[in-house]
Each structure stands twice: as structure tokens, then as C-alpha cells.
Design an enzyme around this catalytic site. Structure first.
Site, PDB file in Angstrom:
ATOM      1  N   THR A 197      -0.616   3.994  13.654  1.00 18.15           N
ATOM      2  CA  THR A 197       0.432   3.463  14.658  1.00 18.15           C
ATOM      3  C   THR A 197       0.214   3.514  16.120  1.00 18.15           C
ATOM      4  OG1 THR A 197       2.132   4.648  13.233  1.00 18.15           O
ATOM      5  CG2 THR A 197       2.857   4.250  15.496  1.00 18.15           C
ATOM      6  N   THR A 251      -0.634   8.681  11.088  1.00 14.02           N
ATOM      7  CA  THR A 251      -0.080   9.916  10.828  1.00 14.02           C
ATOM      8  C   THR A 251      -0.140  10.369   9.296  1.00 14.02           C
ATOM      9  OG1 THR A 251       2.115   9.339  11.145  1.00 14.02           O
ATOM     10  CG2 THR A 251       0.796  10.164  13.118  1.00 14.02           C
TER      11      THR A 251
END
Length: 648
Positions: free
Chosen positions: A15, A186
């Protein structure tokens, strides 16, 4: 240079570097690098930005009135340093050509050279941060870093075992860097950080995995704090572990699980405290940092078994399900049990587990609870042990799975040896059962401890031999004398303070004189105070305590003085071989410069290499040139052993 740390950033995707596309967020090649180049917190080579002149009111006023060009200009470092860093990879380096309709102006790519079938190298343009200092760090430094960007960039949900091995291999190929930061998505970050802790064997440098919940492309994001925090810690501290940094906290990489897809504080380490807490101050919990011991050099294990899986117990699980799950090619299973290691007591279920264990399948029990450990306190837990299931203590599911995959990939280990190693902490991944509580030393013991310490102090400090023995006992003192001694001997805490003030001086002196007896005395903690109290007073552990005037560790002193016996003891006790002193020199440089061949051999054996101003400052090169000019064959041989390429 001596005032710079070199950090390699391995950008796998995630991200942190994504942009909004037609179907949602997706990684965009080169976006992250170009964004960091334009931000002065991440890149200020000429030290002309606001950040480099905000240390004082006077500095800011001089900068703002000087007519200095815009802080976003001057992307090229012309301050006398090379702006490129040599980086190696097992894959081609650089993105494919971007000259398309959507990219009318191509961004210049580095020239990638193929050295062999699985080895490539390129000179990547480096970025350099403004100068900064952190509490307990190694002085005021700039961090020079290069970004090794993967092509293609990966969403972390697509990360697989071969990608973990690729990251580990790239760290190995570029181990001349001072530290490493891995940018990662993540979702599977904790699997990667856990796997790397095992693949990176006898690690001696800082490796930090980080990412973001909100991409850098968004005005409000957590990417800036996470990346800057990871760079700052990696550039200023030697924490020889694979760690995970997120939301102002550095965790041990194999102790973390992702517990939120929504919060910026997305990760938790419920069974082990953070290694570093970043607030107004940066607080390193040195007591918990692993110190590698033994004369072994860093290496990468480049295999993991894919035949492992997690099986979560649930009420009503059938014997058929378990038997099907345990069929070949499965070799290892992480069994997520209830509570403290409990399981249904059905005979068919226990029979299936026992039969699998008898076939050589390694089954490890962990708790489904995020916090806590498996135990044999309940009968329902003991039946699992009787069936051959191994208790996994308080390991996370991600850690247990990657550890099992790592151990099963070692052909030299039998199933019974793998079971035994799963119970043992290899990289601090599980908590050993507490056996006893340390008792507080008595007042008389404090006197005896300080007596022993002062005796060593007098013996080492005196040039006369033999030296007198200092005798300080509470029994031989009158009441007035005892009262006078109370400020430094009355409590355990005061004994710790006294010891912490004396031991660093003693250990440096012992290392200089190759005094093995005194060195062992300092390392073994002469007091009855436990190591956690003692190390809290001497940050980083006594074997790595720095001389405040020179920034040298005991290992620097031993290398400088040719103390080969003390060099070996220090390394076996956790001395950091890659520490650099205030001049930017490594212990290896001092040993080679002074001609201490035996010390050079010991240091090279554990993976020492020349870095900082040894090489970048030209000091080692100058020493080699002088040796060649004078025909000093002994010096040439020693510098060759230290890793210098000597063109005779």
C-alpha cells in the site's frame, strides 16, 4: 563517510507506494522513489532545506534571509560524495521502459549489468536525509539510502516462499550496507518478518520491515512516519534482529500479528514487549535485544518447506477432516488449540493425531488466543503431549508456521530433532518458562559485590604489580563509617549505579591489556543483580558499551591493541562486529592497520567487513598503497585477509 549510514531499502510493493487506479489502489513503478526525492525530510543532499536549518531560531533566520533556492530543488548531490550506491540482486534491477502514451517522458533508469546467471548489479541513485541525532544513537548522522525496487511490484497477498528467499538473498548480496529496510504490504507482513528472522542466520545488522495503511500518495497518511521512523532507527542503532516497525513502535519480527485492517496501529505483540518505543524520546529496550554469541558469520538459508499448514480446531471437527488434512505430502502442522493448549478428548481424534506423529509428521500446538501460552495445566492438554504433539509455547501462528517450514527444509534434521528445536527459542520467538525469581541482594552482599569490583578497578588501573586488594565489608565498619557509605551501598539500585559507572571503564581496560580474567569478571556481572537491571544501566549490554570520548566499543579497543583472546571472548558474549566509532572506523580496520593478523582472522571469520570511513574515506586504500610502496608484504597479506583487493 563517518557521519553517514548507508541503508538499503528493498521495495517489494504494498500500500505504501500505491496510487488510485480504475479498479482501486495499485502499485505504480518509480512513484515512491520520485516522491521521496522531492521531499526534504527524505532527501536533502546539499543541506539547504528548511529541515537542515531548523535546529535553532538563528539558523532558520539565516536560511530564510539568505535567498537559498527552493527546498525542492538541488536533487543532485554535489557535496563531494558519490550520489550512486552499488546494489546487487538475483533479478534484473530497474523497471521496464516507461516511454508509452501514458508515460510520454521516460524516467532515466540505471544501467543494469549481468554478472552471472543469477547475479545483477547497478549503480542506483541515492537519497540522503538531513542530518539528525537520536537519543542513544551513534552521533549526528545523515542517512544515505538507495531503493531497490522490485519489478513487478507485489501486493502482499501475492507474496510467497520464494519471495522471502529473494529478500534474504538481496540482504546477503548487499551486506556491506549498514542496515536494511524492507517495504512491504501489511496483509502478510508478519509472515515475512517471521520468515526472515529464521532465514537470516547469525544476523549482525538491523533489518526492519515496514509499510503503511494509507499510501504515500494521500495527503493524510501513515507512510511518512513509518518510513522515516524505520530509516532513523536503522541508520542510528545496531539492533541485530529482523524487526517490524509500525505506528512509532519497533517489534521483534517473529512476535507480531496483524490485528486490525482499519487502525493505523495495525500490529500487536501481546506476548513480548516492543524493542523500541518512539515518542518524544526514542527508547530502546536493550535488555530485550538479541545479541548474537559465538564465532559464526552471517549467512542466509535459502530453502523453506512448502509442506506445512495451520489447522484450527473447532467444536465438532471430524476425524475424517483431520485425517485428510494430515495426508502426504504434509510434513508439519501448526495446531491452533483452545485456550492454554486444550483439544477435544475424543479417542478417534487423538488416534489420528498420534498416528500422524508416529509417521514423522511434526505437529506443534499453539493457542487460538492472541495472548497467552499453551501449557500442561489441564488434562485435555496433556493428552496432546502424550500423542506426540509439541507444545509451541506463546508463538504466533505466523511464527510457528514459518519456523516449522524453515526447520523442515534442513535435510540434516530428523523429525525428532525438529520437534526438539520447535520447543526452543532460536530467535527469541517464544518465552521460556520462568524457573525462579531473582532475589534482592542483601546489604552485606552489596558491600561484597562492590569490594570485588573495586579490587578489579585498582588491579587494572595500577601499573604496579602485585596490586593491593580493596577490602570493604559492613562487619568491619563502625556505625559512623557505615552511615557514610550508605549513599552508594545501601540499596540494590545504588549498587547498580556504582557498578554501571565502573564496569565500562574496566572492560575497556581489560580489552586493551588482553586481560581475560578481568574481562570475564566484567561480563559475568560480579553483583547479585540480575542482567536486566544491569543492562538497563549500561545501554546495549556491557560488551558493547562505548567510550564517550572516542565512541569505541571494547571490541574496537581489543582490535586496536591486538588482544586476540579478549576479541574471541567479546564476540562469544555478544559484541557487535559492525559497530563504528566516532571516526567511522570498524574494529577490523584497526586490527589490520596495526598489523594484528590473528585478530583480523577472528573478525573476518564472524563476517566483519570494512565500512564507513575505512573504505569510503579512503583510509584502508591509503594504507594498502603505503604497504605496496614500501614493499611491506606482511601488511599486504593482512589487508588482503581483511577484504581489500590488493593489485600487486
Amino acid at each position: 563517510m563517518d557521519d553517514e549510514s548507508k541503508v538499503l531499502v528493498i521495495y517489494t510493493g504494498g500500500t505504501i507506494g500505491m496510487l488510485v487506479g480504475h479498479q482501486g489502489l495499485l502499485p505504480e513503478p518509480l512513484f515512491l522513489t520520485e516522491t521521496l526525492r522531492s521531499q526534504n525530510r527524505f532527501h536533502d543532499p546539499l543541506q539547504e532545506s528548511l529541515y537542515s536549518h531548523s535546529g535553532s531560531v538563528q539558523g532558520f533566520r539565516q536560511w530564510s534571509s539568505s535567498g537559498t533556492s527552493s527546498p525542492l530543488s538541488n536533487p543532485i548531490d554535489t557535496a563531494g560524495h558519490s550520489s550512486d550506491l552499488l546494489v546487487r540482486s538475483s533479478r534484473p534491477i530497474g523497471q521496464p521502459a516507461l516511454l508509452t502514451e501514458s508515460h510520454p517522458t521516460a524516467i532515466q533508469q540505471p544501467l543494469c549489468r549481468r554478472l552471472s546467471e543469477d547475479l545483477y548489479e547497478a549503480n542506483l541513485p541515492s537519497l540522503v536525509t538531513p542530518r539528525s541525532a537520536v537519543p542513544g544513537g551513534s552521533g549526528s548522522k545523515r542517512i544515505r539510502y538507495a531503493i531497490l525496487e522490485w519489478s513487478p511490484l507485489l501486493d502482499s497477498s501475492n507474496i510467497e516462499i520464494h519471495d522471502w528467499i529473494r529478500i534474504a538473498t538481496e540482504i546477503e548480496l548487499n551486506y556491506s550496507f549498514d542496515a536494511f529496510v524492507v517495504l512491504h504490504g501489511t496483509d502478510t507482513m508478519t509472515y515475512t518478518s517471521s520468515a526472515l528472522t529464521f532465514l537470516l542466520e547469525d544476523l549482525g545488522k538491523t533489518v526492519i520491515v515496514t509499510g503503511a495503511q494509507i499510501p504515500l500518495s494521500q495527503l493524510r497518511n501513515d507512510a511518512v512516519d513509518n518510513l522515516l521512523g524505520a530509516l532513523s532507527i536503522a541508520g542510528h542503532y545496531v539492533i541485530p534482529e529482523c524487526c517490524l516497525y509500525f505506528n512509532h513502535t519497533l517489534f521483534r519480527g517473529n512476535r507480531v500479528s496483524k490485528f486490525s485492517s482499519f487502525d493505523l496501529s495495525a500490529f500487536s505483540s501481546p506476548n513480548f514487549p516492543p524493542l523500541v518505543n518512539v515518542g518524544i524520546d526514542i527508547v530502546v529496550n536493550w535488555n530485550d535485544v538479541i545479541r548474537q554469541t559465538g564465532l559464526r558469520r552471517f549467512k542466509v538459508h535459502k530453502d523453506m518447506s512448502p509442506h506445512v499448514a495451520n489447522l484450527r480446531l473447532f467444536p465438532g471437527i471430524t476425524d475424517a477432516t483431520i485425517r485428510a488434512f494430515l495426508m502426504p505430502p504434509i510434513r508439519g502442522v501448526v495446531l491452533e488449540t483452545y485456550g492454554a493448549g486444550n483439544a477435544p478428548q475424543r479417542s478417534d481424534l487423538m488416534s489420528s493425531l498420534k498416528e500422524a506423529c508416529d509417521r514423522g509428521i511434526v505437529i506443534v500446538a499453539i493457542s487460538q488466543c492472541a495472548k497467552g501460552s499453551v501449557s500442561d495445566a489441564y488434562e485435555t492438554g496433556r493428552t496432546l503431549l502424550q500423542a506426540g504433539v509439541v507444545p509451541g509455547a506463546d508463538m504466533t501462528p505466523e511464527c510457528a508456521l514459518t519456523k516449522l517450514s524453515y526447520l523442515l527444509s534442513k535435510p540434516e534434521l530428523s523429525s525428532s530433532e525438529v520437534r526438539e528445536l520447535m520447543r526452543m527459542p532460536l530467535r527469541g520467538e517464544l518465552t521460556r518458562p520462568s524457573r525462579s525469581t531473582p532475589t534482592q541482594p542483601t546489604i552485606n552482599q552489596n558491600f561484597e559485590n562492590i569490594q570485588g569490583l573495586l579490587s578489579q578497578f585498582v588491579r587494572l588501573s595500577s601499573s604496579v604489580s602485585p596490586t593491593p586488594k580493596v577490602v570493604v565489608t559492613s562487619n568491619s565498619m563502625d556505625e559512623a563509617t557505615q552511615d557514610a557509605a550508605k549513599p552508594w551501598s545501601w540499596t540494590a539500585a545504588e549498587a547498580v549505579t556504582t557498578e554501571a559507572a565502573l564496569v565500562p571503564f574496566l572492560i575497556h581496560l581489560a580489552a586493551a591489556r588482553d586481560d581475560v580474567e578481568s574481562l570475564k569478571f566484567c561480563i559475568a556481572s560480579p553483583s547479585g543483580i540480575d542482567d536486566s537491571q544491569r543492562n538497563a544501566a549500561v545501554a546495549g549490554g556491557v560488551v558493547n558499551c562505548l567510550d564517550p570520548t572516542s565512541g569505541r566499543s571494547p571490541l574496537h579497543v581489543a582490535a586496536l591493541n591486538g588482544s586476540s583472546r579478549c576479541t574471541g571472548i567479546l564476540l562469544e558474549s555478544g559484541a557487535l562486529v559492525h559497530l563504528r566509532d566516532s571516526l567511522g572506523h570498524t574494529p577490523l580496520y584497526y586490527a589490520a592497520r596495526q598489523g594484528h593478523e590473528s585478530v583480523v582472522e577472528i573478525l573476518v571469520k564472524v563476517g566483519a567487513n570494512l565500512g564507513g570511513s575505512d573504505f569510503d574515506g579512503g583510509f584502508a586504500t591509503l594504507a594498502v598503497q603505503n604497504a605496496l610502496h614500501s614493499g611491506d608484504q606482511n601488511a599486504i597479506r593482512i589487508w588482503t585477509k581483511a577484504g581489500m583487493a590488493v593489485d600487486i
